[in-house]
Design a protein around this motif. Structure first.
Motif, short mmCIF file in Angstrom:
data_model
loop_
_atom_site.label_atom_id
_atom_site.label_comp_id
_atom_site.label_asym_id
_atom_site.label_seq_id
_atom_site.Cartn_x
_atom_site.Cartn_y
_atom_site.Cartn_z
N GLU A 204 0.82 -1.21 0.00
CA GLU A 204 0.00 0.00 0.00
C GLU A 204 0.86 1.26 0.00
O GLU A 204 0.55 2.23 -0.70
CB GLU A 204 -0.94 0.00 1.20
N ALA A 205 1.92 1.26 0.77
CA ALA A 205 2.81 2.42 0.82
C ALA A 205 3.43 2.69 -0.55
O ALA A 205 3.51 3.84 -1.00
CB ALA A 205 3.91 2.22 1.86
N TYR A 206 3.85 1.64 -1.24
CA TYR A 206 4.42 1.82 -2.58
C TYR A 206 3.36 2.22 -3.60
O TYR A 206 3.57 3.12 -4.41
CB TYR A 206 5.13 0.55 -3.04
N ASP A 207 2.19 1.56 -3.55
CA ASP A 207 1.11 1.88 -4.49
C ASP A 207 0.65 3.32 -4.36
O ASP A 207 0.32 3.98 -5.35
CB ASP A 207 -0.08 0.94 -4.28
N GLN A 208 0.59 3.83 -3.12
CA GLN A 208 0.12 5.19 -2.88
C GLN A 208 1.26 6.20 -2.91
O GLN A 208 1.04 7.38 -2.61
CB GLN A 208 -0.62 5.24 -1.54
N LYS A 209 2.44 5.72 -3.26
CA LYS A 209 3.64 6.58 -3.32
C LYS A 209 3.83 7.38 -2.03
O LYS A 209 4.17 8.56 -2.07
CB LYS A 209 3.58 7.48 -4.55
N GLU A 210 3.56 6.72 -0.92
CA GLU A 210 3.75 7.37 0.38
C GLU A 210 5.23 7.54 0.67
O GLU A 210 6.06 6.72 0.25
CB GLU A 210 3.14 6.51 1.50
N LYS A 211 5.53 8.58 1.38
CA LYS A 211 6.91 8.74 1.83
C LYS A 211 7.18 7.71 2.92
O LYS A 211 6.27 7.30 3.64
CB LYS A 211 7.13 10.15 2.38
N ARG A 212 8.43 7.32 3.02
CA ARG A 212 8.85 6.36 4.04
C ARG A 212 10.01 6.97 4.81
O ARG A 212 10.80 7.72 4.27
CB ARG A 212 9.26 5.04 3.39
N VAL A 213 10.10 6.58 6.06
CA VAL A 213 11.20 7.04 6.90
C VAL A 213 12.24 5.93 6.95
O VAL A 213 11.91 4.76 7.18
CB VAL A 213 10.71 7.34 8.33
N TYR A 214 13.48 6.31 6.71
CA TYR A 214 14.60 5.37 6.86
C TYR A 214 15.46 5.93 7.99
O TYR A 214 16.10 6.96 7.84
CB TYR A 214 15.39 5.24 5.56
N TYR A 215 15.43 5.27 9.12
CA TYR A 215 16.06 5.78 10.33
C TYR A 215 17.39 5.06 10.56
O TYR A 215 17.43 3.85 10.71
CB TYR A 215 15.12 5.57 11.50
N LEU A 216 18.48 5.83 10.55
CA LEU A 216 19.81 5.28 10.77
C LEU A 216 20.24 5.56 12.21
O LEU A 216 20.19 6.71 12.66
CB LEU A 216 20.81 5.89 9.80
N SER A 217 20.63 4.53 12.91
CA SER A 217 21.14 4.68 14.26
C SER A 217 22.26 3.67 14.47
O SER A 217 22.24 2.58 13.90
CB SER A 217 20.03 4.42 15.28
N LEU A 218 23.23 4.05 15.26
CA LEU A 218 24.30 3.11 15.58
C LEU A 218 23.79 1.97 16.45
O LEU A 218 24.36 0.89 16.47
CB LEU A 218 25.45 3.83 16.30
N GLU A 219 22.72 2.21 17.20
CA GLU A 219 22.23 1.22 18.15
C GLU A 219 20.71 1.11 18.07
O GLU A 219 20.03 2.08 17.79
CB GLU A 219 22.59 1.62 19.59
N PHE A 220 20.20 -0.09 18.35
CA PHE A 220 18.78 -0.35 18.53
C PHE A 220 18.64 -1.34 19.68
O PHE A 220 19.10 -2.48 19.57
CB PHE A 220 18.14 -0.96 17.28
#
Length: 169
Positions: A68-84
């Motif tokens: 759905e996110a791709y079909d609706q061309k929604e923006k996506r968040v790509y979160y970079l962190s050294l730790e999780f």
């Protein structure tokens, strides 16, 4: 493509399965996905089978949301962190899907203690403190409000990341 890949998809799993259904699914996963019979299964094998049963319920939702996110061309968040520091996930998944009580009862009917196997789940422990916990909470918050997001980190080869600046570089 193999014939298995081109066959019809499996029927959708029940949204709110009863303990008897869950117990049957755990037994199928134990046999066909873990490759163990109940007579020789370790507590870790039961953990793995239980996780796979719940993961199967999450995969369809995850794939549908991504599509759905791709079909609706929604923006996506790509979160970079050294730790999780995400912690153990099995109990969270059972709870988030409303399956905790039924899964506890299902496993109990098979002679398995949910608390015992839950303690065996390894903690991802991809960090050592506040940054890792904050990053995990941030991703959890985005999921709660339906923001499409992915978390990216670094792979530690030899323990914690130790930045060095030799000769000012």
């Amino acid at each position: 493509m193999t014939s298995a890949m081109t066959s019809e998809p499996l029927p959708p799993l029940l949204e709110n399965p009863d303990p008897k259904t869950l117990a049957r699914e755990v037994l199928v996963a134990l046999k066909y996905r873990v490759g163990k019979d109940t007579t020789v299964a370790t507590q870790y094998d039961w953990l793995t089978a239980s996780i796979k049963v719940v993961r199967d319920r999450i995969v369809d939702r995850w794939m549908q949301a991504t599509k759905e996110a791709y079909d609706q061309k929604e923006k996506r968040v790509y979160y970079l962190s050294l730790e999780f520091l995400i912690g153990r996930l099995m109990r969270d998944a059972f709870s988030n899907l409303g399956l905790m009580d039924n899964m506890r009862e299902a496993l109990s009917s098979l002679g398995v203690d949910l608390d015992l196997i839950a303690a065996l789940e390894p903690d991802a422990a991809l960090g050592n403190g506040g940054l890792g916990r904050l990053s995990a909470c941030f991703l959890d918050s985005m999921a709660t409000v339906d923001i499409p997001a992915h978390g990216y980190g670094i792979r530690y080869a030899n323990g914690m990341f130790r930045p060095e600046i030799p000769d000012g570089w």
